[in-house]
Scaffold this motif. Sequence first.
Motif, PDB file in Angstrom:
ATOM      1  N   VAL A 243      10.812   3.022 -16.130  1.00  0.00           N
ATOM      2  CA  VAL A 243      12.089   3.355 -15.490  1.00  0.00           C
ATOM      3  C   VAL A 243      12.004   3.093 -13.990  1.00  0.00           C
ATOM      4  N   PHE A 244      10.846   3.406 -13.407  1.00  0.00           N
ATOM      5  CA  PHE A 244      10.649   3.136 -11.982  1.00  0.00           C
ATOM      6  C   PHE A 244      10.844   1.657 -11.668  1.00  0.00           C
ATOM      7  N   VAL A 245      10.293   0.781 -12.517  1.00  0.00           N
ATOM      8  CA  VAL A 245      10.417  -0.662 -12.288  1.00  0.00           C
ATOM      9  C   VAL A 245      11.894  -1.083 -12.306  1.00  0.00           C
ATOM     10  N   VAL A 246      12.676  -0.528 -13.226  1.00  0.00           N
ATOM     11  CA  VAL A 246      14.106  -0.853 -13.303  1.00  0.00           C
ATOM     12  C   VAL A 246      14.814  -0.442 -12.018  1.00  0.00           C
ATOM     13  N   TYR A 247      14.611   0.803 -11.608  1.00  0.00           N
ATOM     14  CA  TYR A 247      15.271   1.298 -10.395  1.00  0.00           C
ATOM     15  C   TYR A 247      14.821   0.524  -9.162  1.00  0.00           C
TER      16      TYR A 247
ATOM     17  N   THR B 128      14.080  13.656 -11.018  1.00  0.00           N
ATOM     18  CA  THR B 128      14.218  15.105 -10.868  1.00  0.00           C
ATOM     19  C   THR B 128      13.627  15.663  -9.577  1.00  0.00           C
ATOM     20  N   THR B 129      12.888  14.857  -8.801  1.00  0.00           N
ATOM     21  CA  THR B 129      12.273  15.369  -7.576  1.00  0.00           C
ATOM     22  C   THR B 129      12.578  14.424  -6.407  1.00  0.00           C
ATOM     23  N   PRO B 130      12.534  14.935  -5.172  1.00  0.00           N
ATOM     24  CA  PRO B 130      12.745  14.081  -3.991  1.00  0.00           C
ATOM     25  C   PRO B 130      11.742  12.929  -3.905  1.00  0.00           C
ATOM     26  N   MET B 131      10.484  13.176  -4.315  1.00  0.00           N
ATOM     27  CA  MET B 131       9.471  12.119  -4.264  1.00  0.00           C
ATOM     28  C   MET B 131       9.811  10.976  -5.201  1.00  0.00           C
ATOM     29  N   GLN B 132      10.334  11.268  -6.395  1.00  0.00           N
ATOM     30  CA  GLN B 132      10.728  10.214  -7.330  1.00  0.00           C
ATOM     31  C   GLN B 132      11.854   9.365  -6.754  1.00  0.00           C
ATOM     32  N   ILE B 133      12.832  10.019  -6.140  1.00  0.00           N
ATOM     33  CA  ILE B 133      13.957   9.282  -5.535  1.00  0.00           C
ATOM     34  C   ILE B 133      13.477   8.440  -4.367  1.00  0.00           C
ATOM     35  N   PHE B 134      12.660   9.032  -3.493  1.00  0.00           N
ATOM     36  CA  PHE B 134      12.183   8.312  -2.305  1.00  0.00           C
ATOM     37  C   PHE B 134      11.306   7.127  -2.701  1.00  0.00           C
ATOM     38  N   SER B 135      10.435   7.304  -3.709  1.00  0.00           N
ATOM     39  CA  SER B 135       9.552   6.203  -4.117  1.00  0.00           C
ATOM     40  C   SER B 135      10.352   5.016  -4.634  1.00  0.00           C
ATOM     41  N   CYS B 136      11.441   5.279  -5.367  1.00  0.00           N
ATOM     42  CA  CYS B 136      12.291   4.188  -5.865  1.00  0.00           C
ATOM     43  C   CYS B 136      12.979   3.460  -4.709  1.00  0.00           C
ATOM     44  N   LEU B 137      13.477   4.222  -3.734  1.00  0.00           N
ATOM     45  CA  LEU B 137      14.151   3.626  -2.582  1.00  0.00           C
ATOM     46  C   LEU B 137      13.176   2.802  -1.737  1.00  0.00           C
ATOM     47  N   PHE B 138      12.002   3.366  -1.481  1.00  0.00           N
ATOM     48  CA  PHE B 138      11.007   2.662  -0.670  1.00  0.00           C
ATOM     49  C   PHE B 138      10.520   1.396  -1.380  1.00  0.00           C
TER      50      PHE B 138
ATOM     51  N   ALA C 295       0.833  -1.206   0.000  1.00  0.00           N
ATOM     52  CA  ALA C 295       0.000   0.000   0.000  1.00  0.00           C
ATOM     53  C   ALA C 295       0.869   1.258   0.000  1.00  0.00           C
ATOM     54  N   GLY C 296       1.899   1.270   0.844  1.00  0.00           N
ATOM     55  CA  GLY C 296       2.804   2.413   0.880  1.00  0.00           C
ATOM     56  C   GLY C 296       3.486   2.635  -0.458  1.00  0.00           C
ATOM     57  N   THR C 297       3.907   1.534  -1.088  1.00  0.00           N
ATOM     58  CA  THR C 297       4.540   1.639  -2.407  1.00  0.00           C
ATOM     59  C   THR C 297       3.583   2.227  -3.432  1.00  0.00           C
ATOM     60  N   ASN C 298       2.343   1.732  -3.443  1.00  0.00           N
ATOM     61  CA  ASN C 298       1.355   2.242  -4.403  1.00  0.00           C
ATOM     62  C   ASN C 298       1.150   3.754  -4.260  1.00  0.00           C
ATOM     63  N   LEU C 299       1.043   4.215  -3.028  1.00  0.00           N
ATOM     64  CA  LEU C 299       0.787   5.638  -2.790  1.00  0.00           C
ATOM     65  C   LEU C 299       1.985   6.496  -3.176  1.00  0.00           C
ATOM     66  N   PHE C 300       3.180   6.074  -2.796  1.00  0.00           N
ATOM     67  CA  PHE C 300       4.379   6.851  -3.119  1.00  0.00           C
ATOM     68  C   PHE C 300       4.632   6.865  -4.631  1.00  0.00           C
TER      69      PHE C 300
ATOM     70  N   ARG D 220       2.382   6.450  -7.039  1.00  0.00           N
ATOM     71  CA  ARG D 220       1.363   7.274  -7.689  1.00  0.00           C
ATOM     72  C   ARG D 220       1.751   8.750  -7.615  1.00  0.00           C
ATOM     73  N   ALA D 221       2.234   9.172  -6.457  1.00  0.00           N
ATOM     74  CA  ALA D 221       2.671  10.562  -6.308  1.00  0.00           C
ATOM     75  C   ALA D 221       3.838  10.872  -7.242  1.00  0.00           C
ATOM     76  N   ALA D 222       4.760   9.918  -7.390  1.00  0.00           N
ATOM     77  CA  ALA D 222       5.908  10.120  -8.286  1.00  0.00           C
ATOM     78  C   ALA D 222       5.476  10.122  -9.748  1.00  0.00           C
ATOM     79  N   LEU D 223       4.523   9.273 -10.101  1.00  0.00           N
ATOM     80  CA  LEU D 223       4.028   9.233 -11.478  1.00  0.00           C
ATOM     81  C   LEU D 223       3.310  10.534 -11.843  1.00  0.00           C
ATOM     82  N   LEU D 224       2.649  11.134 -10.868  1.00  0.00           N
ATOM     83  CA  LEU D 224       2.004  12.427 -11.110  1.00  0.00           C
ATOM     84  C   LEU D 224       3.031  13.525 -11.370  1.00  0.00           C
ATOM     85  N   GLU D 225       4.278  13.268 -10.950  1.00  0.00           N
ATOM     86  CA  GLU D 225       5.379  14.204 -11.243  1.00  0.00           C
ATOM     87  C   GLU D 225       6.114  13.809 -12.526  1.00  0.00           C
ATOM     88  N   GLU D 226       5.428  13.010 -13.351  1.00  0.00           N
ATOM     89  CA  GLU D 226       5.891  12.641 -14.697  1.00  0.00           C
ATOM     90  C   GLU D 226       7.115  11.728 -14.700  1.00  0.00           C
ATOM     91  N   MET D 227       7.250  10.881 -13.699  1.00  0.00           N
ATOM     92  CA  MET D 227       8.282   9.854 -13.745  1.00  0.00           C
ATOM     93  C   MET D 227       7.812   8.713 -14.640  1.00  0.00           C
TER      94      MET D 227
END
Length: 306
Positions: A39-43, A231-241, A21-26, A28-35
Amino acid sequence: MGLMEYYKPIIVMIGCQFLYAGTNLFVRAALLEEMSSSVFVVYRQFIGFLLMAPFAYFSRKGKDGCRLKWKSFWLIFLLSFVGVTANHNSYYMGMTLITTSVASAMYNLAPAITFVMAYTMGLEKVVRSWGSIAKIIGTVLCVSGAAVMALLEGPKLLDTKLGDDHTRLIGCLLVFGSSCCWSLALILQARVNEYYPDYVSMTAYMCLMASLQSGIFTVLVEPSTNVWKLTTPMQIFSCLFAGMTSAITFFAQAWCVARRGPLFSALFQPLCTVIVTVFGYIFLHEDLYTGRCSGSDNWTIYSAMG
């Protein structure tokens, strides 16, 4: 079997649903920032590999009984392709077109699909008992709930932005394909466990193979190098989480399937929907409709009957 041993897989699967659930929410927020979803799946998978590799190395040190042979290698490769590469790419592409609550709810088809696949392959038996009847009725409810979620909205429960019907349907179809991949992966997991029971190193291999497979897929569908930039902190954090989630849940999933079977693991998916729906509205301001809520009720009934 002691009481604690009985409840261990249940506790583990509940914990996995909170991570999903946490992954889905984070995400989604990153995808709204055009990630880019691919590429997300690879990272995500490569970070999962980096986290699991040290544990896999030390877990195998001094072990001679569990070696990666050609058959186990190709089984893990197939499991990675079906359960991660095809599954995650379809799911997150669908998530760009629908809300996290709908995506998570559509993913709840997994228990019904898993039951049908397991029955077809002889892993689940249907006899004249209340348990078997409950599973059959639950499967019908689960599929009807998916149809309601995909095709009907009804009046809004809360006043948020309206979506496009055609876009939502495409998103639902992508998530449905993802559910089929996940169900098949749960069946394959039981087979892989027989040939390669080292869950730690199996998780590391799966993350590595999936990152390579997804990397090839991304280069083919999105050849521009700009898509690889975070390009944004949310994109980086979502990949790490999400990478941490992959490392933990792959191992936990293999462990639970080995003890309770593929259908047991799939039955906990509705809990993820409840968590995502509540927090998706609070933090992402997503739509809530009576039609979607009534459709999701079928999954709740199914999980209880299963």
